[in-house]
Design a protein around this motif. Structure first.
Motif, PDB file in Angstrom:
ATOM      1  N   MET A   1      13.414  -5.331 -11.412  1.00  0.00           N
ATOM      2  CA  MET A   1      12.852  -6.486 -10.699  1.00  0.00           C
ATOM      3  C   MET A   1      11.319  -6.466 -10.837  1.00  0.00           C
ATOM      4  SD  MET A   1      13.335  -7.545  -6.750  1.00  0.00           S
ATOM      5  CE  MET A   1      15.101  -7.559  -6.776  1.00  0.00           C
ATOM      6  N   ALA A   2      10.723  -7.615 -11.128  1.00  0.00           N
ATOM      7  CA  ALA A   2       9.265  -7.671 -11.328  1.00  0.00           C
ATOM      8  C   ALA A   2       8.549  -7.508  -9.982  1.00  0.00           C
ATOM      9  CB  ALA A   2       8.903  -9.014 -11.948  1.00  0.00           C
ATOM     10  N   ALA A   3       7.379  -6.822 -10.026  1.00  0.00           N
ATOM     11  CA  ALA A   3       6.607  -6.593  -8.786  1.00  0.00           C
ATOM     12  C   ALA A   3       5.988  -7.903  -8.313  1.00  0.00           C
ATOM     13  CB  ALA A   3       5.526  -5.565  -9.053  1.00  0.00           C
ATOM     14  N   LEU A   4       6.050  -8.133  -6.973  1.00  0.00           N
ATOM     15  CA  LEU A   4       5.461  -9.358  -6.428  1.00  0.00           C
ATOM     16  C   LEU A   4       3.969  -9.183  -6.142  1.00  0.00           C
ATOM     17  CD1 LEU A   4       8.287 -10.452  -3.972  1.00  0.00           C
ATOM     18  CD2 LEU A   4       7.691 -11.542  -6.109  1.00  0.00           C
ATOM     19  N   LEU A   5       3.567  -7.905  -5.916  1.00  0.00           N
ATOM     20  CA  LEU A   5       2.154  -7.629  -5.614  1.00  0.00           C
ATOM     21  C   LEU A   5       1.472  -7.010  -6.820  1.00  0.00           C
ATOM     22  CD1 LEU A   5       2.883  -7.982  -2.555  1.00  0.00           C
ATOM     23  CD2 LEU A   5       1.315  -6.119  -2.107  1.00  0.00           C
ATOM     24  N   PRO A   6       0.656  -7.743  -7.528  1.00  0.00           N
ATOM     25  CA  PRO A   6      -0.050  -7.140  -8.667  1.00  0.00           C
ATOM     26  C   PRO A   6      -1.082  -6.114  -8.191  1.00  0.00           C
ATOM     27  CG  PRO A   6      -0.088  -9.554  -8.757  1.00  0.00           C
ATOM     28  CD  PRO A   6       0.387  -9.168  -7.394  1.00  0.00           C
ATOM     29  N   ALA A   7      -1.367  -5.121  -9.015  1.00  0.00           N
ATOM     30  CA  ALA A   7      -2.328  -4.044  -8.678  1.00  0.00           C
ATOM     31  C   ALA A   7      -3.715  -4.630  -8.408  1.00  0.00           C
ATOM     32  CB  ALA A   7      -2.391  -3.035  -9.813  1.00  0.00           C
ATOM     33  N   GLU A   8      -4.081  -5.776  -9.068  1.00  0.00           N
ATOM     34  CA  GLU A   8      -5.414  -6.371  -8.879  1.00  0.00           C
ATOM     35  C   GLU A   8      -5.616  -6.804  -7.420  1.00  0.00           C
ATOM     36  OE1 GLU A   8      -3.399  -7.255 -11.342  1.00  0.00           O
ATOM     37  OE2 GLU A   8      -4.461  -6.379 -13.049  1.00  0.00           O
ATOM     38  N   TRP A   9      -4.536  -7.304  -6.812  1.00  0.00           N
ATOM     39  CA  TRP A   9      -4.657  -7.749  -5.412  1.00  0.00           C
ATOM     40  C   TRP A   9      -5.043  -6.571  -4.528  1.00  0.00           C
ATOM     41  CZ3 TRP A   9       0.110 -11.393  -4.085  1.00  0.00           C
ATOM     42  CH2 TRP A   9       0.060 -12.519  -4.940  1.00  0.00           C
ATOM     43  N   ILE A  10      -4.433  -5.426  -4.791  1.00  0.00           N
ATOM     44  CA  ILE A  10      -4.700  -4.248  -3.942  1.00  0.00           C
ATOM     45  C   ILE A  10      -6.141  -3.787  -4.149  1.00  0.00           C
ATOM     46  CG2 ILE A  10      -3.962  -1.869  -3.413  1.00  0.00           C
ATOM     47  CD1 ILE A  10      -1.898  -4.018  -2.682  1.00  0.00           C
ATOM     48  N   LYS A  11      -6.559  -3.793  -5.434  1.00  0.00           N
ATOM     49  CA  LYS A  11      -7.924  -3.350  -5.736  1.00  0.00           C
ATOM     50  C   LYS A  11      -8.943  -4.272  -5.058  1.00  0.00           C
ATOM     51  CE  LYS A  11      -6.904  -1.210 -10.179  1.00  0.00           C
ATOM     52  NZ  LYS A  11      -6.901  -1.444 -11.632  1.00  0.00           N
ATOM     53  N   ASN A  12      -8.715  -5.569  -5.173  1.00  0.00           N
ATOM     54  CA  ASN A  12      -9.650  -6.552  -4.601  1.00  0.00           C
ATOM     55  C   ASN A  12      -9.071  -7.114  -3.299  1.00  0.00           C
ATOM     56  OD1 ASN A  12     -11.070  -6.216  -7.023  1.00  0.00           O
ATOM     57  ND2 ASN A  12      -9.769  -7.760  -8.008  1.00  0.00           N
ATOM     58  N   TRP A  13      -8.642  -6.242  -2.420  1.00  0.00           N
ATOM     59  CA  TRP A  13      -7.902  -6.682  -1.215  1.00  0.00           C
ATOM     60  C   TRP A  13      -8.755  -7.574  -0.328  1.00  0.00           C
ATOM     61  CZ3 TRP A  13      -3.077  -7.097   0.094  1.00  0.00           C
ATOM     62  CH2 TRP A  13      -2.727  -7.314   1.418  1.00  0.00           C
ATOM     63  N   GLU A  14      -9.938  -7.101  -0.058  1.00  0.00           N
ATOM     64  CA  GLU A  14     -10.776  -7.835   0.885  1.00  0.00           C
ATOM     65  C   GLU A  14     -11.266  -9.141   0.254  1.00  0.00           C
ATOM     66  OE1 GLU A  14     -11.055  -7.348   3.948  1.00  0.00           O
ATOM     67  OE2 GLU A  14     -10.084  -5.379   4.029  1.00  0.00           O
ATOM     68  N   LYS A  15     -11.595  -9.064  -1.083  1.00  0.00           N
ATOM     69  CA  LYS A  15     -12.141 -10.249  -1.752  1.00  0.00           C
ATOM     70  C   LYS A  15     -11.099 -11.372  -1.839  1.00  0.00           C
ATOM     71  CE  LYS A  15     -15.461  -7.731  -4.604  1.00  0.00           C
ATOM     72  NZ  LYS A  15     -15.762  -7.252  -5.959  1.00  0.00           N
ATOM     73  N   GLY A  16      -9.947 -11.050  -2.379  1.00  0.00           N
ATOM     74  CA  GLY A  16      -8.964 -12.154  -2.574  1.00  0.00           C
ATOM     75  C   GLY A  16      -7.525 -11.706  -2.458  1.00  0.00           C
ATOM     76  N   GLY A  17      -7.298 -10.416  -2.499  1.00  0.00           N
ATOM     77  CA  GLY A  17      -5.925  -9.902  -2.503  1.00  0.00           C
ATOM     78  C   GLY A  17      -5.188 -10.264  -1.237  1.00  0.00           C
ATOM     79  N   LYS A  18      -5.904 -10.141  -0.078  1.00  0.00           N
ATOM     80  CA  LYS A  18      -5.253 -10.391   1.211  1.00  0.00           C
ATOM     81  C   LYS A  18      -4.801 -11.856   1.311  1.00  0.00           C
ATOM     82  CE  LYS A  18      -6.243 -10.197   6.185  1.00  0.00           C
ATOM     83  NZ  LYS A  18      -7.212  -9.876   7.228  1.00  0.00           N
ATOM     84  N   SER A  19      -5.723 -12.738   0.952  1.00  0.00           N
ATOM     85  CA  SER A  19      -5.383 -14.175   1.059  1.00  0.00           C
ATOM     86  C   SER A  19      -4.243 -14.540   0.095  1.00  0.00           C
ATOM     87  CB  SER A  19      -6.609 -15.035   0.760  1.00  0.00           C
ATOM     88  OG  SER A  19      -7.113 -14.720  -0.526  1.00  0.00           O
ATOM     89  N   GLU A  20      -4.303 -13.944  -1.106  1.00  0.00           N
ATOM     90  CA  GLU A  20      -3.213 -14.188  -2.083  1.00  0.00           C
ATOM     91  C   GLU A  20      -1.877 -13.774  -1.502  1.00  0.00           C
ATOM     92  OE1 GLU A  20      -3.089 -15.532  -4.977  1.00  0.00           O
ATOM     93  OE2 GLU A  20      -5.132 -15.643  -5.736  1.00  0.00           O
ATOM     94  N   PHE A  21      -1.848 -12.586  -0.823  1.00  0.00           N
ATOM     95  CA  PHE A  21      -0.607 -12.060  -0.259  1.00  0.00           C
ATOM     96  C   PHE A  21      -0.081 -12.988   0.840  1.00  0.00           C
ATOM     97  CE2 PHE A  21       1.660  -9.444   2.874  1.00  0.00           C
ATOM     98  CZ  PHE A  21       2.670  -8.937   2.077  1.00  0.00           C
ATOM     99  N   VAL A  22      -0.997 -13.445   1.682  1.00  0.00           N
ATOM    100  CA  VAL A  22      -0.600 -14.344   2.779  1.00  0.00           C
ATOM    101  C   VAL A  22      -0.018 -15.635   2.192  1.00  0.00           C
ATOM    102  CG1 VAL A  22      -1.437 -15.713   4.736  1.00  0.00           C
ATOM    103  CG2 VAL A  22      -2.274 -13.374   4.398  1.00  0.00           C
ATOM    104  N   GLN A  23      -0.715 -16.108   1.179  1.00  0.00           N
ATOM    105  CA  GLN A  23      -0.251 -17.342   0.522  1.00  0.00           C
ATOM    106  C   GLN A  23       1.150 -17.156  -0.079  1.00  0.00           C
ATOM    107  OE1 GLN A  23      -3.460 -18.740  -1.855  1.00  0.00           O
ATOM    108  NE2 GLN A  23      -2.410 -20.598  -2.489  1.00  0.00           N
ATOM    109  N   LEU A  24       1.384 -16.014  -0.736  1.00  0.00           N
ATOM    110  CA  LEU A  24       2.682 -15.707  -1.331  1.00  0.00           C
ATOM    111  C   LEU A  24       3.768 -15.714  -0.256  1.00  0.00           C
ATOM    112  CD1 LEU A  24       4.451 -14.568  -3.755  1.00  0.00           C
ATOM    113  CD2 LEU A  24       3.885 -12.304  -2.885  1.00  0.00           C
TER     114      LEU A  24
END
Length: 1608
Positions: A1-24
């Motif tokens: 199964m493909a990962a839903l959370l890309p590693a980039e989101w975790i690295k840039n969590w505060e910048k954009g990863g968090k909002s991306e996750f919420v949006q997902l």
């Protein structure tokens, strides 16, 4: 199964990863289309987030913050999060890395405000809960949970029987057993029951049990008890009811126990109302499914054993059989099967109409296992009865039938009753499929289903099957596409039901003829393709599907064997009844066995056919299918082991087919289509069937054994044909032929079958016959051809004009598009032309009422022109344009479109049949025993027939007169002869006569009659003489290329031609009247278009007789050749032809004797080897002997004494102005020359030297001189003739091309050979002796000889041209040449002689031969001069007879001296020295010539008395071998075995005659040796024999033998 959370989101969590996750998460939550998918995705997203925290990639407070944001997106988000924590708890507790566990704990602590404590306590491990501080001690927590579980699940509530009170149960039973008809409802009773339980402390389960018991006893109160139990179950656990029922069933599972039907019914009702689940109850029932499967298998094995016992031949005593039966009975008694509760429940379900549950029980069992038990089958049948009732009442009840209506089930949950065919498909068809063969238990339901099927087929209208695209189209009123599709589905369902249910059920019914007929009512609405497919399944698969059917099959075969063993002609009726009874149920099995017996024993055919009268319509249809299947059996060989004849099984089946299809109303379409399919596949064996069917059903016989009377009758009208044309009087074919016609027209098979047969004739030879024996190929070809003729005859006489014209295309389409051979195409079109012309003629007659004969004829001719004009245009495309230069399309079409009916009226046949009827009527009058009313009927029948015949004769007479008038008008445009008359005759024979004379016996007669008619009509450009000459001269090739039946027809044709010739030959008056003044008997063929000739140009009577003798001679020569080839086909065919022409040939005694000897030789040789040839030869030999008294000597057959020279012949001038050559010779020898040239070329290898010898015999015999003292003969012409024969076919053709019109005159030159002078004969004989010593030519010499031959041929043709055509420039040029060319030819011949001109040394009878090269100059001059003059044309009988004597005796006496021929390779080794020596030797011999001749004369007269026996012995030794003695090969066909005394006297008195005889013999041998290019394989044997017999030969001969051995 493909990962839903890309590693980039975790690295840039505060910048954009968090909002991306919420949006997902928001996106996943809002997507409600796939709820389960969204749940899984959100789970995965949360899990991945938490896992990043556990791994340390993300801080726990960041994760808890974001989780706080997404928790509101879904209601179940806390639960999902708890699940994620549960999984991670398990995963991290297994890990050794403590840091990850710590991260997990911190995360859960951070999220405690998101998930409630209770949820976490449910899901997390007690240790984890303790570490989180949610519980104090994990151990205490565990103990507490165990206690709670025990209390919940394991602690029982005890009912103490001591505390229960009987009064309570008594009141309960009274409550349930009261009269329920009033206002008492289940709700009221339930309240009372509750009160009783509470008051008397009753066990609720026990109460439920009591309710069920009471319900069992009061089954009619379903409406009360079912709601009561349903309400009561709300107070109990769901499983309780099922357990109680299971316990009840268990109670009856003892071996002796029998479950009551009331219990089954209660269980069934509860199942139907879904108060219990079938799966829950099913496990409580016995026997287990495995036991059922085992039992089913055991049944199959037992059935197979029974079959084996029935098929085995048991040779035991009756006692042992009885003991076995008793044992079996005892076993059956002891092994009473235990009660099958599953089947009991199933029966109950079916009775109350719970089809769904019943179906699922049946699905658990092997197929048809349940319904094989009669109660279940009957119950299911009853359910089907109820279901189909409304529809059946509406559409299925036959007119006049009342029937007993069936009431519907009271149960509302029963299957819905069918009101339409669509409803049938939904439920009923399914039920029937479960019933399978066991529908046989209910014949009434069987009939209902069949009638519904019939009604369905009626309702949907006509069912059309297009085999090509496998689509069935239904035409109903205003039906839409959907309806059509529904109907198609329904139709396929109906076919399935028929296959799986109706037919197997019929097999199990006990000889129910009514059901069979009922089923046929439905079947006849199906196309035959569907029916046959059903029968195929029934026969080959159905009987293996069920143990019962396996047994039935075996019993049927057993019974069939019993009947067939006892079937005879005498007991047809009782046996037929037994066959009928057996066939009603199992026709496929019965007929399969009967057909297998018929294939073995053909004498069963008649009794079997007669015994089939008690069959039903369905059985007849099945019989047709079984016949086709038997015919198509791929395992059966269609040829016998010798590969020359069709197998007897196929012949028997074909014969059976014909008889059975004629006698009974069986549909023919399938059989006809089968034959057509076989022809498409290039297989013609099965035409035998079509032939038999047409013969029996239509009464059209095809036989080669017809008498001339029958043939004559066949040329009349239909009535005459029926009365006198066939062997058996064929009656009552009207109905059967109508049936055959309808089958052909309904399925469009009439024309396709004709075309396929016509095409297959050649297919037999070139495709099918590749590997097959020649004899078989001939038989198949004949069968194909005969069937075509028979079938075409049937169509012509049975199809109406419109039908025929509609189906048969025009002649050019038939030939060019369908590639039908021309003879067959015209054969098919001929009736169409006749129909057309007669209908047009009738129209014209009606239009104008003129009754005069002239008017009628005029109208007839007009209608002919209208109909035939398009045909004339159409035939042009059939042949090359060149063809129409000689014959017109009109003539070609006329020839092919007419029949014997059009040309002549068979008055004698009509008279014969009328007289027969008169005799019959007299016999009826004289018969005292016949009752008067029958007498009256018979007399009326005979009178009516007589009137019909006379009317028919009158009608035909008028018709023939009209046709002859038409031909009279047409004849001037028939033969255009733009090239030459000879070419015209060639085209006429090639394109008209030969193809048609071997088409049928009547066509053979027609061809002969047509030739005579063309002659009688005085048709311009038609040379009757040429035509007859071409027909009689070269029959070898024609005969050799015929099949057996074609040979018979060709013989008939020759017989009719000979009849005409013999009539003219018999009487001068007839000849003068019918031929004397006719253009066909002109002997000088002038420029085209000019047929007027003076009397001198006509062939006179005496010369015509000479010509007829020549024809007889040619026939003898050809016959002897064929008989001596040793080839099967040649011998068989010539014997057939000879038998046919016996009435008119042989007429001359010596020819007859020659034939007799050869035939006798065949009889001796073939007795052991080829019995069929032996039988033919013996038959002919006997008939020939009986004709002997009617044969006449040659001098009576034609006048042999020389008439006055100037009476008939005049000198030949160089232009056409001069009188012609002797007319008897005009026609005489070109055919002979052509024939011999072709023979030498074509038959070199086959005839092994024989051909040439015979050819030379033929050439030599006519070349006998008159004794008028011409000392220098036309030897030059004879020599040219020899050269021609050497030159072969190709040069012959060149010759024809150079001077096509000259051929008749060339014949004249050929005939000149008769005027050979004695000296030349002697020289030739000596030359033959000289050649014996010479060795063959080298290759260069051969080439020279060829050139010489060519030159001599040109010379001859040019010489002849001058006599024929009117002068043109080129011809004048030629007139100057002949004398010069003769000189050239003379020089060539002397060269040829100088070089040892012949290839092969041949034994002669002179000791000192004179070489031809030494012939004196004066002789040569005389020869040159004599070319232009002719002695008398007649044969010299004395010389000819001497020749025969000499040949015979010298051959016998000098048989030892025949030297064998040399092979090519040895020819090449020859030296010139040998040639020189031989020349010297020949000069010496010249001196001794006279002395030797005298000696030889004495030898002949002695040897005549001494040698015959010896020679015949040797002949017997040497016959059959190609190198046999020159005596047997070279003797003239006309030589006689014994010398006539008078002829001996003549022989002594005429030494010159003897010399001639020897010279002719030598010449013949020269020719035979020079003509042959292949050495015969027996040469060495022959040489050795000759050397042994050398005693009577001279020394020179012996020397010669030595020298020839050296050369070898």
């Amino acid at each position: 199964m493909a990962a839903l959370l890309p590693a980039e989101w975790i690295k840039n969590w505060e910048k954009g990863g968090k909002s991306e996750f919420v949006q997902l998460c928001r996106a996943i939550s809002e997507n409600k289309s796939h709820d389960s998918m969204g749940f899984r995705d959100i789970q995965q997203a949360l899990y991945e987030l938490a896992y990043h925290v556990v791994r340390g990639n993300l801080k726990h407070d960041q994760a808890s913050n974001v989780l706080g944001d997404v928790i509101e997106f879904r209601e179940d988000m806390p639960s999902i999060l708890a699940d994620v924590f549960c999984i991670l708890d398990i995963e991290t507790s297994c890990l050794e890395e403590k840091s990850k566990r710590d991260h997990f704990t911190q995360l859960v602590l951070a999220c405690l405000y998101l998930v409630s404590d209770t949820v976490l306590k449910e899901r997390l491990d007690p240790e984890t809960l303790e570490s989180l501080g949610l519980i104090k001690q994990s151990q205490q927590f565990n103990q507490k949970s165990v206690k709670i579980k025990t209390k919940l699940f394991y602690k029982q509530q005890k009912f103490n029987l001591l505390r229960e009170e009987n009064e309570g149960y008594a009141k309960l039973i009274a409550e349930l057993g009261q009269d329920l008809s009033g206002n008492i409802t289940s709700e009221l009773i339930l309240e009372n029951i509750k009160s009783l339980i509470g008051c008397f402390n009753l066990d609720p389960n026990r109460v439920l049990d009591v309710i069920l018991e009471v319900y069992e006893c009061r089954p009619e109160y379903d409406d009360f008890f079912v709601p009561l139990i349903e309400s009561y179950m709300y107070m109990c656990e769901p499983q309780t009811l099922c357990h109680i029922l299971g316990f009840k069933f268990k109670f009856y599972q003892d071996p002796s126990g029998e479950t009551p039907s009331s219990l089954y019914r209660v269980a069934a009702v509860l199942l139907q109302h879904n108060l219990i689940d079938l799966e829950d109850l099913y496990v409580h029932l016995l026997p287990g499914d495995n036991a059922i499967v085992e039992e089913h298998k055991r049944e199959i094995v037992e059935a197979k054993q029974i079959v084996r016992k029935l098929t085995m031949v048991v040779l035991s005593s009756e006692k042992t059989e009885e003991k076995e039966k008793e044992k079996e009975k005892e076993e059956e008694k002891t092994e009473k099967p235990p009660d099958n509760q599953k089947l009991g429940l199933l029966e109950a379900l079916l009775k109350i109409g719970d089809w769904q549950h019943a179906q699922s029980i049946m699905d658990q069992m092997p197929p048809f296992y349940a319904t094989s038990h009669k109660p279940i089958a009957v119950a299911l049948c009853q359910l089907v009865h109820v279901t189909v009732e409304p529809l059946y009442r509406r559409v299925g009840v036959p007119k006049g039938a009342k029937g007993s209506p069936i009431s519907s089930l009271p149960n509302k949950r029963a299957p819905k009753q069918a009101d339409s065919f669509e409803d049938l498909r939904k439920e009923v068809f399914n039920m029937l499929c479960y019933l399978g063969p066991h529908l046989s238990h209910d014949p009434i339901l069987f009939a209902k289903v069949v009638r519904l099927g019939k009604a369905f087929m009626k309702e949907v209208g006509t069912v059309k099957k297009f085999v090509s695209d496998r689509v069935v189209k239904f035409q109903s009123d205003g039906s839409k596409q959907e309806d059509k599709e529904k109907m198609e589905i329904l139709f396929s369902c109906l076919l399935s039901i028929t296959d799986q249910v109706l037919l197997p059920s019929l097999s199990l019914m006990d000889c129910n003829a009514c059901m069979s007929e009922e089923l046929w009512g439905m079947f006849k609405t199906f196309p035959y393709q569907y029916r046959y497919r059903l029968y195929g399944q029934w026969k080959n698969e159905t009987y293996n599907s069920h143990p019962l059917l396996v047994k039935v099959k075996a019993q049927t075969i057993d019974r069939a064997k019993y009947i067939m063993k006892r079937l005879t002609k005498e007991n047809v009726k009782p046996s037929g009844r037994q066959i009928g009874k057996l066939s009603h149920s199992n026709p496929t099995i019965l007929f399969d066995y009967i057909l297998s017996q018929i294939q073995k024993y053909d004498n069963l055919i008649t009794p079997v056919v007669d015994s089939l009268k008690y069959l039903t319509s369905l059985n007849y249809d099945v019989l047709a299918y079984c016949i086709i299947e038997a015919l198509a059996n791929p395992e059966k060989e269609r040829m016998k082991h010798d590969d020359t004849t069709i197998s007897s099984w196929l012949q028997s089946l074909a014969s059976f087919c014909g008889a059975v299809f004629r006698k009974y109303p069986i549909e023919l379409a399938g059989l006809l289509q089968y034959v057509a399919n076989q022809l498409k596949a290039g297989k013609s064996f099965d035409l035998l069937i079509l032939k038999e069917v047409v013969q029996k059903m239509a009464g059209i016989e095809i036989t080669e054994e017809m008498t001339m009377e029958q043939l004559e009758a066949m040329t009349g009208g239909e009535q005459l044909k029926a009365e006198g044309g066939y062997f058996g009087q064929i009656r009552n074919t009207k109905k059967s032929s109508q049936r055959l016609k309808d089958a052909l027209l309904d399925h469009d098979l009439a024309l396709p079958l004709c075309l396929l047969m016509a095409q297959q004739r050649n297919g037999v030879i070139f495709q099918e016959g590749g590997e097959k024996h020649l004899k078989l190929v001939g038989k198949l070809y004949d069968q194909c051809h005969d069937t075509l003729v028979q079938f075409g005859g049937f169509l012509a006489s049975n199809l109406s004009t419109e039908d025929y014209i509609k189906r048969v295309p025009s002649i050019d389409v038939l030939c060019n598009e369908f590639h039908t051979p021309h003879d067959a195409a015209f054969f098919l079109s001929r009736p169409m032309y006749a129909h057309h012309i007669s209908s047009k003629y009738d129209e014209l007659k009606k239009a104008e009422k003129g009754n005069k004969q002239q008017h009628k004829v005029h109208k007839y001719i007009t209608s002919c022109e209208l109909v035939m004009a398009p045909v004339h245009d159409a035939v042009i495309s059939l042949h090359l344009p060149k063809v129409w230069d000689d014959i017109s399309p009109q003539f070609y079409a006329t020839f092919w479109s007419l029949t014997m009916y059009d040309l002549a009226v068979p008055h004698s046949s009509y008279d014969r049949e009328v007289n027969k009827l008169k005799v019959q009527m007299k016999a009826i009058d004289d018969n005292q025993e016949m009752p008067p009313n029958k007498k009256k009927k018979e007399k009326e029948r005979c009178t009516a027939l007589q009137d019909k015949l006379l009317e028919e004769e009158k009608k035909q007479l008028e018709h023939v007169q009209r046709v002859l008038q038409r031909l009279k008008l047409e004849k001037d445009n028939w033969l255009l002869a733009k090239s030459t008359k000879n070419e015209t005759i060639t085209k006429f024979l090639q394109l008209c006569i030969f193809p048609r004379c071997i088409f049928s016996a009547i066509d053979a007669v027609y061809c002969a009659h047509f030739v005579e008619l063309v002659h009688q009509q005085k048709t311009p450009n038609f040379s009757t003489l040429l035509c007859y000459d071409r027909v009689f001269s070269d029959i070898i090739y024609t005969v050799a290329s015929c099949t057996e039946n074609e040979a018979s027809r060709y013989g008939r044709f020759l017989c009719c031609m000979l009849e005409t010739v013999t009539r003219w030959h018999s009487d001068r008056v007839i000849y003068e009247k019918e031929c004397g003044n006719y253009p066909g008997f002109l002997t000088i063929l002038r420029a085209t278009g000019f047929d007027g000739g003076n009397k001198a140009d006509q062939l006179d009577y005496e010369n015509f007789r000479h010509v007829v003798h020549k024809w007889h001679y040619k026939l003898t020569k050809a016959s002897v050749h064929c008989l001596e080839t040793g080839e099967y086909t040649h011998i068989r065919n010539i014997l057939i032809v000879l038998t046919k022409i016996l009435p008119w040939y042989p007429k001359v005694l010596n020819l007859g004797q020659a034939l007799e000897r050869r035939v006798h030789k065949i009889c001796q040789e073939e007795k052991e080897k080829r019995p069929d040839l032996y039988a033919l030869a013996m038959g002919y030999s006997g008939q020939l002997k009986s004709r002997k008294p009617f044969m006449i000597p040659e001098n009576e057959f034609h006048h042999k004494d020389p008439p006055a020279r100037n009476a008939v012949a005049a000198t030949v001038q160089n232009g056409p102005g001069g009188a012609g050559m002797p007319t008897s010779l005009t026609i005489n020898t070109v055919r002979l020359e052509e024939g011999t040239a072709e023979e030498t070329e074509k038959l070199k290898e086959k005839s092994q030297g024989v051909v040439k010898v015979i050819n030379k015999a033929v050439n030599a015999t006519p070349k006998v001189t008159t004794s008028n003292g011409n000392s220098a003969s036309n030897s030059k012409i004879v020599k040219e003739k020899e050269d021609k024969e050497k030159s072969g076919k190709e040069k012959d053709k060149e010759k024809k091309d150079k001077t096509p019109a000259a051929t008749p005159e060339m014949k004249a030159l050929g005939k000149d050979g008769k005027d050979k002078p004695k000296e030349e004969r002697a020289n030739k004989d000596d030359k033959a002796r000289e050649i014996k010593e010479k060795t063959p030519k080298s290759d260069k010499e051969k080439e020279k000889v060829k050139k010489e031959e060519k030159a001599s041929k040109e010379e001859k043709s040019k010489t002849v041209v001058t006599i024929i055509e009117s002068k043109s420039a080129s011809e004048k040029e030629r007139e100057k040449e002949p004398s010069r060319e003769r000189d050239v030819a003379k020089e060539m011949k002397s060269k040829e002689n100088a070089k040892g001109g012949e290839k092969v040394p041949v034994a002669g009878s002179l000791k000192s031969p004179v070489p031809r090269s030494e012939t004196s100059e004066s002789e040569r001059e005389q020869k040159r001069r004599k070319v232009d003059t002719h002695s008398s044309p007649s044969h010299s009988s004395t010389v000819k007879d001497n020749l025969n004597e000499l040949k015979d005796s010298s051959a016998k006496h000098y048989i030892n001296h025949t030297a064998p021929t040399l092979s090519k390779s040895k020819e090449r080794e020859v030296d010139k020295k040998d040639l020189d020596k031989s020349r010297e030797r020949s000069r010496e011999r010249e001196k001794k010539d006279d002395k030797d001749r005298k000696d030889r004369k004495r030898d002949h007269s002695n040897s005549d008395r001494e040698v015959p026996q010896d020679s015949t012995k040797r002949r017997k030794e040497e016959n059959g071998t190609t190198g046999s003695s020159k005596h047997s090969k070279s003797e003239s066909p006309s030589d006689s075995p014994r010398l006539n005394e008078k002829e001996k006297e003549k022989n002594k008195s005429k030494s010159s005659g003897k010399e001639k005889g020897d010279s002719i013999k030598a010449e013949k041998m020269e020719k035979s040796s020079s003509g042959s290019k292949k050495e015969s394989r027996h040469d060495k044997e022959k040489t050795e024999k000759k050397e042994k017999r050398d005693s009577t030969g001279g020394k020179e001969e012996k020397k010669h033998h030595k020298s020839s051995d050296k050369h070898r």
